[in-house]
Design an enzyme around this catalytic site. Structure first.
Site, PDB file in Angstrom:
ATOM      1  N   HIS A 107      -8.883  16.778   2.915  1.00  0.00           N
ATOM      2  CA  HIS A 107      -9.814  16.477   4.016  1.00  0.00           C
ATOM      3  C   HIS A 107     -11.172  17.081   3.710  1.00  0.00           C
ATOM      4  CE1 HIS A 107      -9.823  20.545   6.034  1.00  0.00           C
ATOM      5  NE2 HIS A 107      -8.737  20.654   5.303  1.00  0.00           N
TER       6      HIS A 107
ATOM      7  N   CYS B 212     -12.933  21.191   4.147  1.00  0.00           N
ATOM      8  CA  CYS B 212     -11.785  22.062   3.862  1.00  0.00           C
ATOM      9  C   CYS B 212     -12.253  23.464   3.456  1.00  0.00           C
ATOM     10  CB  CYS B 212     -10.940  21.449   2.742  1.00  0.00           C
ATOM     11  SG  CYS B 212      -9.456  22.412   2.363  1.00  0.00           S
TER      12      CYS B 212
HETATM   13 CO    CO Z   1      -8.188  22.331   4.230  1.00  0.00          CO
END
Ligand code: CO
Length: 224
Positions: free
Chosen positions: A98, A101
């Site tokens: 993602h 992060c």
């Molecule tokens: Co992460």
């Protein structure tokens, strides 16, 4: 502090809602689990696996760690992959990173991390391997986003190279390994198109996925 009544209350509300929708739900689920997917994602609380793909309990086997890393000596992750592939016979392994992060940010900047810094060395290795493409980007946000994507691609390759996945393919068990990135800001998943369905296609899928990221990096470098 000793008890968390609010969570037990919300648990009971969830059970009531679920039973109202399907009175047999828990009985059926207790009898067997037959998920089609194994999710390998980040531990980040904002990336809850089942929720973001809108799947019910029983539909996805899940492993999460800081930075969604697949390490060949990590017995925890390897055991999850082994159980999912050999016993549950999942058809898809999804490595999902993602944007935003913290693990990737720490690996990129070398700041913070504490003990987990040792774990994040695996992402630092990804950064080192792709230093030219990352450093070509002027913008810190873009460098971060690119490392999030590169980390997924590398972890897909690692998952494909586990003995469990290699042996599944050797016996012609249908199994695809996918690489996705999730956007915290819009809730949307992006497919990095690095899907591998057989050991012979890993190098090509890996090369193509990197090539798709590279032109953008070069463009952004030129625009500096
Ligand atoms: Co992460």
């Amino acid at each position: 502090m000793k008890r968390l009544p609010q969570l037990f209350q919300s648990n009971r509300r969830w059970v009531e809602r679920t039973r109202a929708a399907d009175p047999e739900f828990f009985r059926k689920l207790a009898a067997q689990q037959a998920p089609e997917y194994l999710w390998i994602g980040c531990s980040d609380s904002r990336v809850p696996a089942n929720t973001i793909v809108d799947l019910l309990p029983g539909e996805m086997f899940v492993h999460r760690n800081v930075g969604n890393v697949v390490v060949h000596t990590d017995l925890n992750c390897l055991s999850v992959i082994q159980f999912a592939v050999d016993v549950l016979k999942v058809r898809h392994v999804i490595v999902c990173g993602h944007y935003g992060c913290s693990g990737v940010r720490c690996a990129l900047t070398g700041e913070g991390g504490g003990l987990s810094r040792n774990w994040l060395r695996h992402i630092e290795d990804v950064r080192t391997r792709h230093a030219a493409a990352i450093d070509a980007l002027g913008d810190a946000q873009r460098r971060h986003d690119l490392l999030c994507e590169l980390n997924v691609i590398e972890q897909v390759a690692n998952a494909c190279r586990t003995s469990v996945v290699e042996e599944a393919w050797r016996r012609d068990q249908p199994l695809a390994v996918h690489g996705w990135v999730y956007g915290l800001e819009d809730g949307l998943l992006r497919d990095l198109d690095v899907t591998v369905v057989a050991p012979g296609t890993l190098a090509e899928a890996y090369g193509n996925a990197l090539a798709r990221l590279a032109p953008r990096s070069a463009r952004e470098a030129a625009a500096r």
